[in-house]
Scaffold this motif. Structure first.
Motif, PDB file in Angstrom:
ATOM      1  N   VAL A   4       0.592  -1.766  -0.326  1.00  0.00           N
ATOM      2  CA  VAL A   4      -0.102  -0.124   0.059  1.00  0.00           C
ATOM      3  C   VAL A   4       0.587   1.291   0.012  1.00  0.00           C
ATOM      4  CG1 VAL A   4      -1.885   1.381   1.498  1.00  0.00           C
ATOM      5  CG2 VAL A   4      -1.902  -1.157   1.586  1.00  0.00           C
ATOM      6  N   THR A   5       0.624   1.886  -0.810  1.00  0.00           N
ATOM      7  CA  THR A   5       1.703   3.384  -0.857  1.00  0.00           C
ATOM      8  C   THR A   5       0.528   4.170  -0.904  1.00  0.00           C
ATOM      9  OG1 THR A   5       3.027   2.370  -3.110  1.00  0.00           O
ATOM     10  CG2 THR A   5       2.563   4.275  -3.130  1.00  0.00           C
ATOM     11  N   GLN A   6       1.526   5.447  -0.226  1.00  0.00           N
ATOM     12  CA  GLN A   6       0.586   6.497   0.350  1.00  0.00           C
ATOM     13  C   GLN A   6       1.488   7.883  -0.330  1.00  0.00           C
ATOM     14  OE1 GLN A   6      -1.041   4.951   4.142  1.00  0.00           O
ATOM     15  NE2 GLN A   6      -1.723   7.150   4.497  1.00  0.00           N
ATOM     16  N   THR A   7       0.801   8.714  -0.353  1.00  0.00           N
ATOM     17  CA  THR A   7       1.922  10.290  -0.156  1.00  0.00           C
ATOM     18  C   THR A   7       1.285  11.290  -0.374  1.00  0.00           C
ATOM     19  OG1 THR A   7       0.985  10.663  -2.866  1.00  0.00           O
ATOM     20  CG2 THR A   7       3.310   9.343  -2.644  1.00  0.00           C
ATOM     21  N   PRO A   8       1.641  12.408   0.721  1.00  0.00           N
ATOM     22  CA  PRO A   8       2.868  12.628   0.424  1.00  0.00           C
ATOM     23  C   PRO A   8       3.253  11.933   2.698  1.00  0.00           C
ATOM     24  CG  PRO A   8       1.956  14.248   1.128  1.00  0.00           C
ATOM     25  CD  PRO A   8       0.934  13.540   0.446  1.00  0.00           C
ATOM     26  N   ARG A  22      -3.131  10.909  -1.041  1.00  0.00           N
ATOM     27  CA  ARG A  22      -3.519   9.808  -2.162  1.00  0.00           C
ATOM     28  C   ARG A  22      -2.651   8.878  -1.316  1.00  0.00           C
ATOM     29  NH1 ARG A  22      -1.670   7.354  -7.199  1.00  0.00           N
ATOM     30  NH2 ARG A  22      -2.972   7.826  -8.810  1.00  0.00           N
ATOM     31  N   CYS A  23      -3.435   7.371  -1.900  1.00  0.00           N
ATOM     32  CA  CYS A  23      -2.945   5.745  -1.383  1.00  0.00           C
ATOM     33  C   CYS A  23      -3.389   5.584  -3.083  1.00  0.00           C
ATOM     34  CB  CYS A  23      -4.203   5.590  -0.591  1.00  0.00           C
ATOM     35  SG  CYS A  23      -4.430   4.213  -0.289  1.00  0.00           S
ATOM     36  N   SER A  24      -2.225   4.094  -2.874  1.00  0.00           N
ATOM     37  CA  SER A  24      -2.313   3.255  -4.073  1.00  0.00           C
ATOM     38  C   SER A  24      -2.822   1.803  -3.116  1.00  0.00           C
ATOM     39  CB  SER A  24      -1.473   3.398  -4.962  1.00  0.00           C
ATOM     40  OG  SER A  24      -1.292   4.213  -6.266  1.00  0.00           O
ATOM     41  N   PRO A  25      -3.713   1.637  -3.390  1.00  0.00           N
ATOM     42  CA  PRO A  25      -3.634   0.030  -2.618  1.00  0.00           C
ATOM     43  C   PRO A  25      -2.819  -0.976  -3.660  1.00  0.00           C
ATOM     44  CG  PRO A  25      -6.023   0.257  -4.200  1.00  0.00           C
ATOM     45  CD  PRO A  25      -4.937   1.587  -4.170  1.00  0.00           C
ATOM     46  N   ARG A  26      -2.619  -2.026  -2.716  1.00  0.00           N
ATOM     47  CA  ARG A  26      -2.633  -3.386  -2.814  1.00  0.00           C
ATOM     48  C   ARG A  26      -3.039  -3.776  -4.477  1.00  0.00           C
ATOM     49  NH1 ARG A  26      -1.300  -8.293   0.063  1.00  0.00           N
ATOM     50  NH2 ARG A  26      -3.508  -8.132  -0.205  1.00  0.00           N
ATOM     51  N   SER A  27      -1.947  -4.423  -4.922  1.00  0.00           N
ATOM     52  CA  SER A  27      -2.811  -4.867  -6.646  1.00  0.00           C
ATOM     53  C   SER A  27      -4.226  -5.753  -6.222  1.00  0.00           C
ATOM     54  CB  SER A  27      -1.247  -5.335  -7.007  1.00  0.00           C
ATOM     55  OG  SER A  27      -1.974  -5.659  -8.829  1.00  0.00           O
ATOM     56  N   GLY A  28      -4.219  -5.189  -6.848  1.00  0.00           N
ATOM     57  CA  GLY A  28      -5.748  -6.639  -7.033  1.00  0.00           C
ATOM     58  C   GLY A  28      -7.005  -6.073  -5.500  1.00  0.00           C
ATOM     59  N   ASP A  29      -6.346  -5.808  -5.038  1.00  0.00           N
ATOM     60  CA  ASP A  29      -7.270  -5.197  -3.656  1.00  0.00           C
ATOM     61  C   ASP A  29      -8.662  -4.399  -4.169  1.00  0.00           C
ATOM     62  OD1 ASP A  29      -5.006  -4.942  -0.630  1.00  0.00           O
ATOM     63  OD2 ASP A  29      -6.004  -6.618  -2.036  1.00  0.00           O
ATOM     64  N   LEU A  30      -9.463  -4.488  -3.788  1.00  0.00           N
ATOM     65  CA  LEU A  30     -10.936  -3.377  -4.006  1.00  0.00           C
ATOM     66  C   LEU A  30     -10.927  -2.753  -3.228  1.00  0.00           C
ATOM     67  CD1 LEU A  30     -12.711  -6.082  -6.009  1.00  0.00           C
ATOM     68  CD2 LEU A  30     -11.244  -4.806  -6.543  1.00  0.00           C
ATOM     69  N   CYS A  91      -3.845   4.841   4.764  1.00  0.00           N
ATOM     70  CA  CYS A  91      -4.858   4.582   4.544  1.00  0.00           C
ATOM     71  C   CYS A  91      -4.116   2.605   3.877  1.00  0.00           C
ATOM     72  CB  CYS A  91      -4.028   4.472   2.896  1.00  0.00           C
ATOM     73  SG  CYS A  91      -4.907   3.541   1.749  1.00  0.00           S
ATOM     74  N   ALA A  92      -5.414   1.885   4.246  1.00  0.00           N
ATOM     75  CA  ALA A  92      -4.686   0.377   3.743  1.00  0.00           C
ATOM     76  C   ALA A  92      -6.023  -0.762   3.121  1.00  0.00           C
ATOM     77  CB  ALA A  92      -6.026  -0.005   5.511  1.00  0.00           C
ATOM     78  N   SER A  93      -5.569  -1.247   2.568  1.00  0.00           N
ATOM     79  CA  SER A  93      -6.410  -1.650   1.703  1.00  0.00           C
ATOM     80  C   SER A  93      -7.016  -3.258   1.650  1.00  0.00           C
ATOM     81  CB  SER A  93      -5.692  -1.803   0.245  1.00  0.00           C
ATOM     82  OG  SER A  93      -4.674  -2.570   0.347  1.00  0.00           O
ATOM     83  N   SER A  94      -7.765  -3.866   1.419  1.00  0.00           N
ATOM     84  CA  SER A  94      -7.949  -5.701   1.419  1.00  0.00           C
ATOM     85  C   SER A  94      -8.602  -6.138   0.451  1.00  0.00           C
ATOM     86  CB  SER A  94      -8.545  -5.795   2.867  1.00  0.00           C
ATOM     87  OG  SER A  94     -10.397  -5.132   2.475  1.00  0.00           O
TER      88      SER A  94
END
Lengths: 112, 112
Positions: A4-8, A22-30, A91-94
């Motif tokens: 999980v990628t967060q900026t800044p 901004r947050c990019s979740p893990r690949s495949g996480d909805l 940010c978190a993702s699942s």
């Protein structure tokens, strides 16, 4: 690395201003979650999105808003900032709403 | 009022000592999770317990879910400096949105 990628990572801004995290979740996480962590309140759930739609709302102030875009990345908008908004925002993702939650490294917000 | 109360709030011990941290609530949870958070990082899930009375072991860490599914404990045997971190418990209520609600955590420092 949770994926999980967060900026800044760090942000200093003045009272009354507006910022976007901004947050990019893990690949495949909805599913994407936003949490706020402060010394006095601990880790507080703000809001959850699933596949672009708001799914659950927690202790999110009206001055805060979020959205999840078609590419599944998410943004948390914080406006009319106050000193008390200084905190670590996670940010978190699942993969789905009941799956294991993976947290990013957080965005440190300091309001001066 | 915090839904989940963790104790102690802070713990400073020497390498090799044993310790137990507690997570208590008046609410019943369908499952309870334990996370560890290291400085500059987000929480990382250690374990999920779902059955009342359940005991799970992860190397030197033993997790127990109370019979009534309202409380949990984490026991660490022969603590090592690498165990240093913030230990968070989080409860998930049945029939809800499956969003974990976090306690404020126990901050553990293990001195070499």
């Amino acid at each position: 690395d949770s994926g999980v990628t967060q900026t800044p990572k760090h942000l200093i801004t003045a009272t009354g201003q507006r910022v976007t995290l901004r947050c990019s979740p893990r690949s495949g996480d909805l599913s994407v979650y936003w949490y706020q962590q402060s010394l006095d309140q601990g880790l507080q759930f703000l809001i959850q999105y699933y596949n672009g739609e708001e799914r659950a709302k927690g202790n999110i102030l009206e001055r805060f808003s979020a959205q999840q875009f078609p590419d599944l990345h998410s943004e948390l908008n914080l406006s009319s900032l106050e000193l008390g908004d200084s905190a670590l925002y996670f940010c978190a993702s699942s993969v789905d709403p009941v799956g294991t939650i993976y947290f990013g490294e957080g965005s440190w917000l300091t309001v001066v | 009022t915090q839904l989940l109360e963790q104790s102690p709030q802070f713990l400073s011990i020497q390498e090799g000592e044993n310790l137990t941290v507690y997570c208590n609530s008046s609410s019943v949870f369908s499952s309870l999770q334990w996370y560890r958070q290291e400085p500059g990082e987000g929480p990382v899930l250690l374990v999920t317990v779902v059955t009342g009375g359940e005991v799970k072991k992860l190397k030197r860490l033993t997790f127990q879910f109370g019979d009534a599914r309202k409380d949990s404990s984490l026991h660490i045997t022969a603590a090592q400096p690498g165990d240093t971190g913030l230990y968070l418990c989080a409860g998930v209520k049945s029939g809800g949105s499956y969003i974990p609600t976090f306690g404020r955590g126990t901050s553990l420092i293990v001195h070499p």
